[in-house]
Design a protein around this motif. Structure first.
Motif, PDB file in Angstrom:
ATOM      1  N   ARG A 106      24.872  15.018  45.188  1.00 22.07           N
ATOM      2  CA  ARG A 106      25.156  16.421  45.505  1.00 22.07           C
ATOM      3  C   ARG A 106      25.853  16.556  46.859  1.00 22.07           C
ATOM      4  N   LYS A 108      27.942  14.423  48.031  1.00 24.45           N
ATOM      5  CA  LYS A 108      29.348  14.076  47.749  1.00 24.45           C
ATOM      6  C   LYS A 108      30.045  15.241  47.038  1.00 24.45           C
ATOM      7  N   ILE A 109      29.345  15.905  46.145  1.00 22.37           N
ATOM      8  CA  ILE A 109      29.907  17.081  45.473  1.00 22.37           C
ATOM      9  C   ILE A 109      30.342  18.106  46.515  1.00 22.37           C
ATOM     10  N   HIS A 110      29.552  18.225  47.574  1.00 28.87           N
ATOM     11  CA  HIS A 110      29.874  19.188  48.628  1.00 28.87           C
ATOM     12  C   HIS A 110      30.857  18.643  49.656  1.00 28.87           C
ATOM     13  N   GLY A 111      31.444  17.492  49.357  1.00 30.14           N
ATOM     14  CA  GLY A 111      32.548  17.024  50.184  1.00 30.14           C
ATOM     15  C   GLY A 111      32.150  16.178  51.378  1.00 30.14           C
ATOM     16  N   GLU A 135      25.064  12.471  34.839  1.00 31.35           N
ATOM     17  CA  GLU A 135      24.920  12.256  36.276  1.00 31.35           C
ATOM     18  C   GLU A 135      25.904  11.187  36.766  1.00 31.35           C
ATOM     19  N   SER A 137      28.717  10.632  35.311  1.00 28.80           N
ATOM     20  CA  SER A 137      29.996  11.338  35.210  1.00 28.80           C
ATOM     21  C   SER A 137      30.238  12.216  36.431  1.00 28.80           C
ATOM     22  N   SER A 138      29.204  12.895  36.876  1.00 32.78           N
ATOM     23  CA  SER A 138      29.323  13.766  38.040  1.00 32.78           C
ATOM     24  C   SER A 138      29.695  12.944  39.277  1.00 32.78           C
ATOM     25  N   SER A 141      33.296  11.566  39.013  1.00 28.71           N
ATOM     26  CA  SER A 141      34.320  12.612  39.109  1.00 28.71           C
ATOM     27  C   SER A 141      34.550  13.040  40.547  1.00 28.71           C
ATOM     28  N   VAL A 142      33.476  13.143  41.328  1.00 32.45           N
ATOM     29  CA  VAL A 142      33.661  13.596  42.710  1.00 32.45           C
ATOM     30  C   VAL A 142      34.061  12.448  43.644  1.00 32.45           C
ATOM     31  N   ARG A 147      38.895  10.664  46.768  1.00 34.80           N
ATOM     32  CA  ARG A 147      37.836  11.271  47.573  1.00 34.80           C
ATOM     33  C   ARG A 147      36.892  10.255  48.225  1.00 34.80           C
TER      34      ARG A 147
END
Lengths: 505, 505
Positions: A106, A108-111, A135, A137-138, A141-142, A147
């Motif tokens: 999460r 990483k999802i937030h950058g 999970e 995949s998530s 993807s990020v 990234r």
């Protein structure tokens, strides 16, 4: 209503469902199962399964008919194999615990940037099957789309290495290896490069993969020539004897986290460069390699499309390799069209043997690529300069030393087998005359697969024409090989609707 | 080897597997199925299934025992329901086509902005079950973390609306609605707000959801009081009669894409604000609403944790609402502790009725929140100022008009039912004296679920204490309700190990 005592009944009896769900463990419980009801489990709930020795996290599917009784728990193959249970064994079931490393995903999802510790925690949980596919995949993807910064790629590489076995070759160092990032059908240089490089005195313990979506992997091809299925100690024995091996990597379990992620990357058609580099280099490091050549084919239908992209990728490979203590050299090659004449395990093996033996029908494109890569490996070892290394590689191949060495490897792996012939052969002729402008690689590969490759070893096809050459009406275009008339018919039916996969003008 | 004629045999016979795989369609084929072999299908391959009338894309699981014969194809429940087939029906099977809109997902992975057309293409494919779960996960992950700009959120909202049904209320406009973004247990204001607002003359056709992970949803609660399961035309008839309805939204299919995505978001614990706004507003727009109040509770354990966050979210809601032609007002409320006394469908219904009737045991916190939201709706309609609107809402509630109106809605929906009692009741006493500092909402909700909520309507619990008040040793803390002794024991067993969910000091 539920009336039995449920205090000590978090335990259910295993039923082997015989269902292959690929890598995602799935379990099945009846909708009236008391644990389902009491715990509030429903379809897609994550469960923790426990035996005396093992634990596994799996996804629930709910059975609504009588194929399972309420006191039973059905296991998919991967769940059964991971828990090492059989029908009738007791398994206790509860809600899966919270997976802490998902907090890092999460992040990483937030950058945010992930630390080495966070990468390690994620890879550990992935490799131990604690992540479900969505999970993984998530996370992938990020991390894709550029990234991951260089430190994260290095952290990811180290983390992948930490989660699997690691080979060592005391007394045989330095250890050489080669890898192609893929995308070009028929590019079966590995057996030739290993023969030349090990004939030149380099230690090269090569592990290869089987086909997943293509008509043949290197392991599928080599298996038609000799045994490739060895455990680590056997592999080490072979290498100590002949300085090289050509085995299937599946038994070695070098990077279990990567194996689980590659499947999702492929399904998503993701091309995250960070993931690619970590995947390739972690396996090389785990295999104990110190010097690696990476083949980066560039072409419209290859994985890398421009030389700018290839150079950028090569730079990353070098920097990550350096940080991980291995010497990496990237070789950018032409990836615009297929390599060799054969497609399918036996047909590709014929090409490999022809190049090694130097017979007149040896495909020159396959030979040239193998020589280039071998020269780079020799130069990496001897620092003699590429020109001298190229001369040396050519001498080893032309003199028959490479073929001798290949036979020594084959003998150490149980001896060379005779390549089988296909039961059915069907020559297809050109439906018009002109110049062969292009071959649709994707459809050609599909044709070979419809004919039975790679499961039927001798199935596949052999091209009688090359891109750029003239073709006359009724010239033989290719021979289709199959092991059953049904598969032959099925493939030819497909071909009759897709004759334009050969663009003749 | 395969010898039968396979030219016309892409057809298999359906077997209803009775397996609930949630929303992801899964099909099962025997490993020796000729189509599997000829087409090179394996576990996790994506397949296109076709009948004369319908198409569906599904994921393959491979059966390796004799539960299925090679000429059969097993269907999970969602696959069976989507194709509308039964055991024995023929289904033709082939490789799933490439899903074009996944190109737009990859574009987003690479950090590009998506156009309205791309958002629409993605939502269309998602709503028609063309995405597998890992693909939905990939899309949601790269849209979360603030990666959707305002235009993308607007595009996503429009796209979601375009993929579902859209209601209209000719002659009854404007249409009012309220929504709570959630996170606070027991916050069952909807029935009270709808009664007050419609008694004030506002048209408010309310659709609500069932619980997914909580012990009760608004639809579960209302269902204990009257029928909530209506089709669109019945809903329109009810609203034309009494100016409001309180129905389950599931039958209405307002935003099928969102329904499929919410499940993955929840599993990933994603909190993408763009997705949240598009999800909420698309359903309101599809329901034909023109004026909407959004309740944003703020608290440590609520969805939104700080008022800064709440204000930012409110700003986005307003801008997207404006772009989509609906009037949105956000009301930031206290989300620090649970609301009301009852947890579980029947227990929450008791609280709702108590507030509407104005009985002495009515929870004042639930009443106050419902009045605040009602006042905002009335002010949105009349622009009379919040103070005057609050007075009006209070008068409607205290005079019994709201209770009268609630009964009218109940009558229009088939009449008020008597709330059932639970078979088993168990009062739990304080294990120590002191001040009740906090209640762990998560564990309290789990306790109610273990007791049987929401599936057993009367199961759940009723608090006898509130946070902040003094508690003496052996004071009753709560009563547990269940419909079976097994579930009671199971819940109490859990409570005995988690008594610290009530923090008394």
């Amino acid at each position: 209503m539920l009336e039995q005592n449920v205090h000590d009944s978090g335990t259910l009896a295993v039923v082997d469902m015989g269902i292959n769900t690929h890598q995602e463990p799935v379990v099945y419980m009846h909708k009236d199962c008391h644990i389902c009801r009491a715990e509030g489990f429903n379809a897609s709930t994550r469960l923790l399964l426990e035996t005396a020795e093992r634990q596994l996290i799996a996804t629930l599917n709910v059975i609504e008919n009588n194929n399972l009784s309420p006191g039973e728990i059905g296991l998919s193959n991967i769940a059964r194999d991971s828990l090492k249970v059989v029908t009738g064994d007791p398994v206790s079931v509860s809600h899966a615990p919270i997976i802490d490393s998902l907090g890092a995903v999460r992040k990483k999802i937030h950058g945010h940037t992930l630390s080495d510790e966070e990468m390690l925690a994620i890879m550990k949980d992935v490799s131990e099957h604690r992540y479900r596919d969505i999970e993984i995949s998530s996370f992938l993807s990020v991390c894709a789309g550029g990234r991951l910064n260089i430190d994260e790629i290095i952290g990811l590489t180290h983390a992948m290495v930490s989660c699997g076995k690691r080979l060592s070759w005391p007394g045989n160092e330095p250890i050489y290896d080669k890898h192609c990032i893929g995308g070009v059908p028929g590019n079966r240089t590995t057996p030739i490069v290993v023969a030349i490089a090990s004939a030149a005195g380099l230690t090269i313990p090569k592990t290869s993969s089987r086909a997943i979506t293509s008509p043949a992997g290197t392991a599928d091809t080599l298996e038609t020539l000799f045994n490739v299925d060895f455990q680590i100690d056997e592999m080490q024995h072979i290498v100590s004897e002949v300085g090289a091996c050509l085995v299937w990597g599946g038994a070695v379990n070098l990077s279990p986290a990567d194996d689980l992620m590659v499947r999702i990357e492929r399904a998503l058609d993701l091309d995250g460069e960070g993931q690619l580099i970590a995947s390739v280099l972690s396996k090389k490091i785990a295999a104990g390699s110190s010097h690696v050549i990476i083949d980066i084919p560039v072409g419209d239908t290859a994985k890398v499309r421009t030389s700018t992209e290839a150079d950028y990728l090569a730079g990353l490979f070098n920097r990550v390799g350096m940080a991980c203590g291995i010497d990496v050299r990237c070789v950018v090659t032409d990836g615009s069209c297929p390599v060799g004449k054969g497609i399918g395990p036996v047909q590709e093996a014929h090409d490999v043997v022809a190049v090694l033996k130097g017979t007149t029908d040896a495909p020159s494109d396959l030979r040239d690529r193998a020589l280039t890569l071998s020269a780079n490996l020799i130069d990496l070892a001897d620092a003699c300069g590429l020109a001298q290394a190229a001369t040396k590689a050519k001498e080893i191949l032309d003199s028959g030393f490479a073929w001798d060495q290949f036979q020594r490897i084959a003998d150490a792996q149980g001896g060379l087998k005779e390549l089988p012939s296909a039961e059915f052969e069907s020559v297809q002729q050109a439906h018009e005359g002109g110049v062969l402008l292009a071959i649709d690689n994707r459809r050609l590969a599909r044709l070979a697969k419809l004919a039975g490759a790679p499961f039927c070893k001798s199935a596949g096809l052999r091209l009688h024409v090359s891109v750029g050459s003239a073709v006359n009406l009724k010239d033989p275009l290719f021979t289709l090989f199959s092991e059953s008339s049904g598969e032959r018919d099925y493939a030819l039916d497909y071909y009759s609707q897709n004759m334009d996969m050969f663009a003749i003008e």
